[in-house]
Design a protein around this motif. Structure first.
Motif, PDB file in Angstrom:
ATOM      1  N   MET A   2      25.651-108.707-102.422  1.00  0.00           N
ATOM      2  CA  MET A   2      26.276-107.445-102.034  1.00  0.00           C
ATOM      3  C   MET A   2      26.285-107.236-100.529  1.00  0.00           C
ATOM      4  N   LYS A   3      25.478-108.047 -99.803  1.00  0.00           N
ATOM      5  CA  LYS A   3      25.433-107.918 -98.355  1.00  0.00           C
ATOM      6  C   LYS A   3      24.898-109.199 -97.752  1.00  0.00           C
ATOM      7  N   SER A   4      25.110-109.364 -96.449  1.00  0.00           N
ATOM      8  CA  SER A   4      24.544-110.503 -95.728  1.00  0.00           C
ATOM      9  C   SER A   4      23.079-110.220 -95.444  1.00  0.00           C
ATOM     10  N   ALA A   5      22.246-111.216 -95.661  1.00  0.00           N
ATOM     11  CA  ALA A   5      20.805-111.018 -95.490  1.00  0.00           C
ATOM     12  C   ALA A   5      20.106-112.360 -95.531  1.00  0.00           C
ATOM     13  N   SER A   6      18.807-112.312 -95.435  1.00  0.00           N
ATOM     14  CA  SER A   6      17.973-113.492 -95.595  1.00  0.00           C
ATOM     15  C   SER A   6      17.445-113.504 -97.036  1.00  0.00           C
ATOM     16  N   LEU A   7      17.794-114.522 -97.788  1.00  0.00           N
ATOM     17  CA  LEU A   7      17.340-114.629 -99.170  1.00  0.00           C
ATOM     18  C   LEU A   7      15.881-115.075 -99.185  1.00  0.00           C
ATOM     19  N   SER A   8      14.989-114.138 -99.556  1.00  0.00           N
ATOM     20  CA  SER A   8      13.560-114.439 -99.566  1.00  0.00           C
ATOM     21  C   SER A   8      13.117-115.108-100.858  1.00  0.00           C
ATOM     22  N   GLY A   9      13.818-114.816-101.938  1.00  0.00           N
ATOM     23  CA  GLY A   9      13.448-115.355-103.238  1.00  0.00           C
ATOM     24  C   GLY A   9      14.028-114.497-104.344  1.00  0.00           C
ATOM     25  N   PHE A  10      13.290-114.385-105.456  1.00  0.00           N
ATOM     26  CA  PHE A  10      13.771-113.635-106.614  1.00  0.00           C
ATOM     27  C   PHE A  10      12.696-112.678-107.094  1.00  0.00           C
ATOM     28  N   ALA A  11      13.143-111.587-107.703  1.00  0.00           N
ATOM     29  CA  ALA A  11      12.233-110.615-108.310  1.00  0.00           C
ATOM     30  C   ALA A  11      12.475-110.552-109.805  1.00  0.00           C
ATOM     31  N   LEU A  12      11.386-110.371-110.555  1.00  0.00           N
ATOM     32  CA  LEU A  12      11.452-110.187-112.001  1.00  0.00           C
ATOM     33  C   LEU A  12      10.809-108.860-112.373  1.00  0.00           C
ATOM     34  N   TRP A  13      11.419-108.137-113.301  1.00  0.00           N
ATOM     35  CA  TRP A  13      10.831-106.908-113.827  1.00  0.00           C
ATOM     36  C   TRP A  13      11.317-106.706-115.254  1.00  0.00           C
ATOM     37  N   PHE A  14      10.812-105.655-115.904  1.00  0.00           N
ATOM     38  CA  PHE A  14      11.160-105.488-117.308  1.00  0.00           C
ATOM     39  C   PHE A  14      11.257-104.026-117.711  1.00  0.00           C
ATOM     40  N   ASP A  15      11.940-103.803-118.838  1.00  0.00           N
ATOM     41  CA  ASP A  15      11.957-102.530-119.544  1.00  0.00           C
ATOM     42  C   ASP A  15      11.325-102.733-120.913  1.00  0.00           C
ATOM     43  N   VAL A  16      10.708-101.704-121.450  1.00  0.00           N
ATOM     44  CA  VAL A  16      10.335-101.698-122.864  1.00  0.00           C
ATOM     45  C   VAL A  16      10.891-100.423-123.492  1.00  0.00           C
ATOM     46  N   GLU A  17      11.393-100.566-124.705  1.00  0.00           N
ATOM     47  CA  GLU A  17      12.057 -99.461-125.394  1.00  0.00           C
ATOM     48  C   GLU A  17      11.245 -99.019-126.600  1.00  0.00           C
ATOM     49  N   PHE A  18      11.146 -97.700-126.768  1.00  0.00           N
ATOM     50  CA  PHE A  18      10.453 -97.103-127.892  1.00  0.00           C
ATOM     51  C   PHE A  18      11.501 -96.431-128.772  1.00  0.00           C
ATOM     52  N   ASN A  19      11.656 -96.908-129.990  1.00  0.00           N
ATOM     53  CA  ASN A  19      12.710 -96.408-130.861  1.00  0.00           C
ATOM     54  C   ASN A  19      12.328 -95.052-131.423  1.00  0.00           C
ATOM     55  N   GLY A  20      12.822 -94.007-130.791  1.00  0.00           N
ATOM     56  CA  GLY A  20      12.461 -92.649-131.173  1.00  0.00           C
ATOM     57  C   GLY A  20      13.045 -92.184-132.484  1.00  0.00           C
ATOM     58  N   ASN A  21      14.131 -92.810-132.952  1.00  0.00           N
ATOM     59  CA  ASN A  21      14.780 -92.345-134.169  1.00  0.00           C
ATOM     60  C   ASN A  21      13.928 -92.551-135.412  1.00  0.00           C
ATOM     61  N   LEU A  22      12.913 -93.415-135.352  1.00  0.00           N
ATOM     62  CA  LEU A  22      12.092 -93.710-136.521  1.00  0.00           C
ATOM     63  C   LEU A  22      10.753 -92.985-136.496  1.00  0.00           C
ATOM     64  N   LEU A  23      10.547 -92.101-135.522  1.00  0.00           N
ATOM     65  CA  LEU A  23       9.205 -91.579-135.305  1.00  0.00           C
ATOM     66  C   LEU A  23       8.814 -90.432-136.232  1.00  0.00           C
ATOM     67  N   SER A  24       9.757 -89.672-136.738  1.00  0.00           N
ATOM     68  CA  SER A  24       9.417 -88.546-137.602  1.00  0.00           C
ATOM     69  C   SER A  24       8.790 -89.039-138.912  1.00  0.00           C
ATOM     70  N   PRO A  25       7.705 -88.416-139.388  1.00  0.00           N
ATOM     71  CA  PRO A  25       7.094 -87.187-138.872  1.00  0.00           C
ATOM     72  C   PRO A  25       5.901 -87.448-137.961  1.00  0.00           C
ATOM     73  N   PHE A  26       5.938 -88.535-137.201  1.00  0.00           N
ATOM     74  CA  PHE A  26       4.828 -88.885-136.305  1.00  0.00           C
ATOM     75  C   PHE A  26       5.388 -88.963-134.890  1.00  0.00           C
ATOM     76  N   PRO A  27       5.700 -87.800-134.279  1.00  0.00           N
ATOM     77  CA  PRO A  27       6.451 -87.792-133.023  1.00  0.00           C
ATOM     78  C   PRO A  27       5.639 -88.267-131.834  1.00  0.00           C
ATOM     79  N   ILE A  28       6.310 -88.899-130.879  1.00  0.00           N
ATOM     80  CA  ILE A  28       5.680 -89.235-129.601  1.00  0.00           C
ATOM     81  C   ILE A  28       5.722 -88.000-128.704  1.00  0.00           C
ATOM     82  N   ARG A  29       4.607 -87.681-128.097  1.00  0.00           N
ATOM     83  CA  ARG A  29       4.579 -86.621-127.092  1.00  0.00           C
ATOM     84  C   ARG A  29       4.557 -87.301-125.741  1.00  0.00           C
TER      85      ARG A  29
END
Length: 316
Positions: free
Chosen positions: A192-219
């Motif tokens: 997206m821009k000119s720069a010095s490429l230092s390397g790579f980054a890794l990260w993550f998401d985790v998903e909590f399926n809220g539609n299945l939680l009733s009647p044990f809701p996450i607060r």
């Protein structure tokens, strides 16, 4: 409805206690380390010994007298998979989760993106003048030492040079252990821009399926994001407070910092790149058994289809 919960890798028992406070009728808290002894004291101090049963041992070696409705675990390691307990969570799922039971988290996604940082310059500047002494002769050795393994640190979203690609999407309800032995993905980025490429980054998401939680809701106590929001970087999610939607916790550069931060794969020598320049290649993450729970990382790529580069290391 009775909700029986299993906490895999319970540590000092915080998640188990939160489940009991949220309405679980029974919680099995398992940990293979001696921290399980401390968890028993914490549970007793909170007057929850009648609900929470702490078990000291490996999932692979223990027996439960009943199936569970929900399995929870803070199994995620750096870069999602490094030192993670996902294998143990999968074994617990296959042995004890009731049909239609709930896994929390339910899904996980690992991302990769090229980045630029000041790390190389900071090392160079430091050794050029140490209390008035020129130590620049040590710079090559200092960089080798600093960059020979991945570094866990926070990188700003401004340092990300291209929208990330998805390395792996994991359905924790169905994934098998063999699927995690080696993960390989092709990537292609346009800077997206000119720069010095230092390397790579890794990260993550985790998903909590809220539609299945009733009647044990996450607060919800933490800054989660919506799975249906307009994505930043092309794949991240906006925040939501609607517990009927799936909830997402992200460790991305644009999100509030977590203890996972991001995992940086630094090159020994940065590469100058131009805006619009193309980079493509293959990332492979393989389970490494020496030391245990480490990961072998290999990246092979080309810039504009001409110059070939390779990088590999072990994240211990």
């Amino acid at each position: 409805m009775v909700q029986i919960v299993l906490d895999v890798g319970c540590g000092i028992g915080l998640l188990s206690i939160l489940c009991a406070q949220a309405g679980a009728s029974k919680v099995y808290a398992i940990d293979a380390s001696n921290i399980a002894r401390e968890a028993k004291h914490v549970v007793k101090a909170n007057n929850l010994s009648d609900i929470i049963t702490v078990l000291h041992g490996r999932v692979e070696d223990l027996q439960l007298s009943e199936k569970v409705d929900v399995i929870i675990s803070n199994w995620m390691g750096y870069m999602l998979l490094q030192e993670s307990m996902l294998g143990s969570v999968i074994i617990a799922r296959d042995r004890w989760l009731k049909p239609g039971g709930l896994m929390l988290p339910s899904y996980a996604t690992l991302y990769l993106a090229p980045v630029t940082t000041n790390k190389h310059r900071d090392i160079t500047d430091f050794w050029r003048n140490v209390e008035g002494i020129d130590m620049s002769a040590i710079i090559p050795a200092a960089k080798t030492h600093a960059f020979q393994e991945p570094i866990v640190e926070k990188v700003s979203s401004e340092n990300v040079l291209a929208g990330p690609c998805m390395v792996k999407y994991i359905n924790i309800n169905r994934v098998g252990i063999d699927e995690l032995e080696s993960i390989s993905t092709e990537f292609r980025f346009s800077f997206m821009k000119s720069a010095s490429l230092s390397g790579f980054a890794l990260w993550f998401d985790v998903e909590f399926n809220g539609n299945l939680l009733s009647p044990f809701p996450i607060r919800c106590r933490f800054p989660f994001s919506s799975a249906d929001g307009v994505p930043a970087f092309g794949n991240q999610r906006q925040q939501t407070t609607n517990l009927n939607e799936a909830l997402v916790m992200s460790t991305g550069p644009e999100d509030p910092q977590t203890h996972w931060k991001q995992t940086l794969l630094y090159y020994l020598h940065p590469k100058e790149i131009e805006k619009g320049q193309q980079i493509e290649g293959i990332l492979t993450l393989s389970k490494n058994y020496r030391p245990a729970r480490s990961i072998w990382i290999d990246i092979q790529y080309t810039l504009d289809g001409r110059n070939y580069f390779g990088y590999n290391t072990v994240m211990k």
